[in-house]
Design a protein around this motif. Sequence first.
Motif, PDB file in Angstrom:
ATOM      1  N   ASN A 120       0.866  -1.191   0.000  1.00 25.71           N
ATOM      2  CA  ASN A 120       0.000   0.000   0.000  1.00 25.71           C
ATOM      3  C   ASN A 120       0.900   1.238   0.000  1.00 25.71           C
ATOM      4  O   ASN A 120       0.945   1.970  -0.967  1.00 25.71           O
ATOM      5  CB  ASN A 120      -1.056  -0.020   1.113  1.00 25.71           C
ATOM      6  CG  ASN A 120      -0.556  -0.535   2.441  1.00 25.71           C
ATOM      7  OD1 ASN A 120       0.615  -0.852   2.603  1.00 25.71           O
ATOM      8  ND2 ASN A 120      -1.432  -0.612   3.408  1.00 25.71           N
ATOM      9  N   ASP A 139       4.364   1.789  -4.483  1.00 23.60           N
ATOM     10  CA  ASP A 139       3.219   2.092  -3.610  1.00 23.60           C
ATOM     11  C   ASP A 139       1.928   2.098  -4.417  1.00 23.60           C
ATOM     12  O   ASP A 139       1.809   2.850  -5.381  1.00 23.60           O
ATOM     13  CB  ASP A 139       3.406   3.459  -2.941  1.00 23.60           C
ATOM     14  CG  ASP A 139       4.604   3.486  -2.002  1.00 23.60           C
ATOM     15  OD1 ASP A 139       5.048   2.392  -1.578  1.00 23.60           O
ATOM     16  OD2 ASP A 139       5.092   4.575  -1.685  1.00 23.60           O
ATOM     17  N   VAL A 141      -1.406   2.345  -2.969  1.00 26.07           N
ATOM     18  CA  VAL A 141      -2.538   2.654  -2.096  1.00 26.07           C
ATOM     19  C   VAL A 141      -3.689   3.210  -2.949  1.00 26.07           C
ATOM     20  O   VAL A 141      -3.464   3.760  -4.041  1.00 26.07           O
ATOM     21  CB  VAL A 141      -2.093   3.671  -1.008  1.00 26.07           C
ATOM     22  CG1 VAL A 141      -1.892   5.070  -1.592  1.00 26.07           C
ATOM     23  CG2 VAL A 141      -3.072   3.715   0.155  1.00 26.07           C
ATOM     24  N   GLY A 145      -6.324   7.378  -0.251  1.00 26.59           N
ATOM     25  CA  GLY A 145      -5.261   7.322   0.753  1.00 26.59           C
ATOM     26  C   GLY A 145      -4.274   8.467   0.637  1.00 26.59           C
ATOM     27  O   GLY A 145      -3.500   8.725   1.558  1.00 26.59           O
ATOM     28  N   GLY A 156      -6.048   3.114   4.137  1.00 26.52           N
ATOM     29  CA  GLY A 156      -4.823   2.341   3.960  1.00 26.52           C
ATOM     30  C   GLY A 156      -4.957   1.252   2.900  1.00 26.52           C
ATOM     31  O   GLY A 156      -3.977   0.577   2.573  1.00 26.52           O
ATOM     32  N   ASN A 157      -6.160   1.061   2.360  1.00 30.41           N
ATOM     33  CA  ASN A 157      -6.378  -0.028   1.392  1.00 30.41           C
ATOM     34  C   ASN A 157      -5.430   0.039   0.198  1.00 30.41           C
ATOM     35  O   ASN A 157      -5.123   1.118  -0.306  1.00 30.41           O
ATOM     36  CB  ASN A 157      -7.818   0.024   0.852  1.00 30.41           C
ATOM     37  CG  ASN A 157      -8.843  -0.483   1.855  1.00 30.41           C
ATOM     38  OD1 ASN A 157      -8.489  -0.980   2.925  1.00 30.41           O
ATOM     39  ND2 ASN A 157     -10.114  -0.372   1.508  1.00 30.41           N
ATOM     40  N   LEU A 158      -5.026  -1.150  -0.240  1.00 29.07           N
ATOM     41  CA  LEU A 158      -4.214  -1.263  -1.458  1.00 29.07           C
ATOM     42  C   LEU A 158      -5.194  -1.412  -2.629  1.00 29.07           C
ATOM     43  O   LEU A 158      -6.171  -2.173  -2.527  1.00 29.07           O
ATOM     44  CB  LEU A 158      -3.302  -2.488  -1.340  1.00 29.07           C
ATOM     45  CG  LEU A 158      -2.173  -2.675  -2.349  1.00 29.07           C
ATOM     46  CD1 LEU A 158      -1.091  -3.553  -1.730  1.00 29.07           C
ATOM     47  CD2 LEU A 158      -2.628  -3.276  -3.650  1.00 29.07           C
ATOM     48  N   ASN A 184      -1.335   1.622   7.773  1.00 29.75           N
ATOM     49  CA  ASN A 184      -0.429   2.212   6.792  1.00 29.75           C
ATOM     50  C   ASN A 184       0.276   3.431   7.391  1.00 29.75           C
ATOM     51  O   ASN A 184      -0.202   4.551   7.305  1.00 29.75           O
ATOM     52  CB  ASN A 184      -1.249   2.602   5.556  1.00 29.75           C
ATOM     53  CG  ASN A 184      -0.387   3.108   4.428  1.00 29.75           C
ATOM     54  OD1 ASN A 184       0.812   2.827   4.366  1.00 29.75           O
ATOM     55  ND2 ASN A 184      -0.979   3.869   3.533  1.00 29.75           N
ATOM     56  N   GLY A 187       1.091   6.539   5.360  1.00 31.03           N
ATOM     57  CA  GLY A 187      -0.129   7.204   4.910  1.00 31.03           C
ATOM     58  C   GLY A 187      -0.925   7.749   6.088  1.00 31.03           C
ATOM     59  O   GLY A 187      -2.144   7.929   5.988  1.00 31.03           O
ATOM     60  N   VAL A 192      -6.424  -0.793   6.992  1.00 29.75           N
ATOM     61  CA  VAL A 192      -6.755  -1.584   5.802  1.00 29.75           C
ATOM     62  C   VAL A 192      -7.958  -2.449   6.177  1.00 29.75           C
ATOM     63  O   VAL A 192      -7.969  -3.067   7.241  1.00 29.75           O
ATOM     64  CB  VAL A 192      -5.561  -2.484   5.412  1.00 29.75           C
ATOM     65  CG1 VAL A 192      -5.911  -3.391   4.247  1.00 29.75           C
ATOM     66  CG2 VAL A 192      -4.328  -1.628   5.092  1.00 29.75           C
TER      67      VAL A 192
END
Length: 467
Positions: A120, A139, A141, A145, A156-158, A184, A187, A192
């Motif tokens: 992320n 990265d 994210v 984010g 924080g999600n990818l 994260n 961030g 997440v």
Amino acid sequence: MRFPAEPFRIKVVEPLRRVTREERERLIREAGLNIFSVPADSIYVDLLTDSGTSAMSDHQWAGLMMGDESYAGSKNYYHLAETVRGIFGYPHVIPTHQGRMAENLLFTTILKAGDVVPNNIHFDTTRANVEHQGAEARDLVIDEGLDPASLHPFKGNLDPVKLERALRQLGRERVPLVMLTVTNNSGGGQPVAMANVRQVREVCDRHGVPLIFDACRFAENCWFIQQREPGYADKSVREIAREMFALGHGCTMSAKKDGLVNIGGFLALTNAEWVEKITNLLILVEGFPTYGGLAGRDLEGMARGLEEVLNEDYLAFRIGQVAQLAAMLDQAGVPIVKPPGGHAVYLDARRFLPHLPQSQYPGQALVVALYRDFGIRAVEVGSLMFGHRDAASGQMVFPELDLVRLAIPRRVYTTEQIRFVGESVIQLHHEKQRLKGLRLTYEAPVLRHFTARLEELSDAEAAAPAR
Ligand SMILES: *Cc1c(COP(=O)(O)O)cnc(C)c1O
């Protein structure tokens, strides 16, 4: 909203030295307006970092006396390994002296030059250790984010679409692992979601790539899942952690965060082949596999800390303290990054000090004033940390955001001390016009923020139009 009450009472106190404003003014001037060079015992509330600054419990301190300092096979190692397996579910547990060594051992073993590691957002040491192998730290994210105004509950999600695209383009040969940092940190300590972990795992499975967590703040992340994600309100944080880690193939951990210790870390993995190579390397650079650079007592403190961090009264207090400081500042009109993450509140220095251009380091000006006027230590995450001269044009390049991080150590400061921080920041916000811009007088070629020296602009310079 009230500050949460402490779910503990105080048994040992560390007296704080009272330092006058005059003394702080002298100390920060001698430090070249660099907060890293100020002696820590001249600080009243130290919010430089939440890493390694936690207060241990009586149970952890008692555990130190149970340290088994046998060179090999210490009982504390078995206790740690059993604890980690119980929470994370990975069979192989390799202790290290802190998180970056876990990263170094993993990446040295499985990365080669030209590889790419999606995450992320990589934490600084993670990025540096990936790049040290000649690989690229990428990265991915979600866009929210990176947007300080977005109120997305899981910033924080990818982004699984970006991940799918990267894996399709690069193929599994060039991507030996995917990482997910919970929470994260770079961030803003944003969580997440479990649904996101599941999506990321699906993408990883399609391409046959393992998923490894950077688990430094796993309990804080799981607390946010319980509080915010549909379907998790009735699950315990421990159950959520088990579910989350079951979706991965291992983790790196700095126990200086959610291990509630002052030093320590580990690597926990499912892949026995990696473990064999890592163990050989561990013996070369860190220590025998059952102590990994730590004393037996440190392993015991870590084992006990990992259990305590899952206590939900503790987590409600911990995250509540951060949330309440953020709410107090927000209600007073102080510009902060929203929503606050798990371990810190970030002030938006460009909006806080609109009269200072980025070339005059508004974040650092705020850091200096917080120390000089109130004895509070914060850290700049902005133009001083990331600003640099473009090699081609010679022009200064400044980052998107100038932030000041107030990281809250775990179980260290009382509600009243955190309230003092809030009131101080609000007072400074009322008096912001008196804050002057800064200029650099010394900078090192790399990581300049640690050793930079600065001075305040004169009244005449400050009044002149910004260049
Ligand atoms: C602190 C941290 C690390 C590195 O751990 P150290 O114990 O400082 O070496 C790695 N990743 C994240 C997300 C961290 O916060």
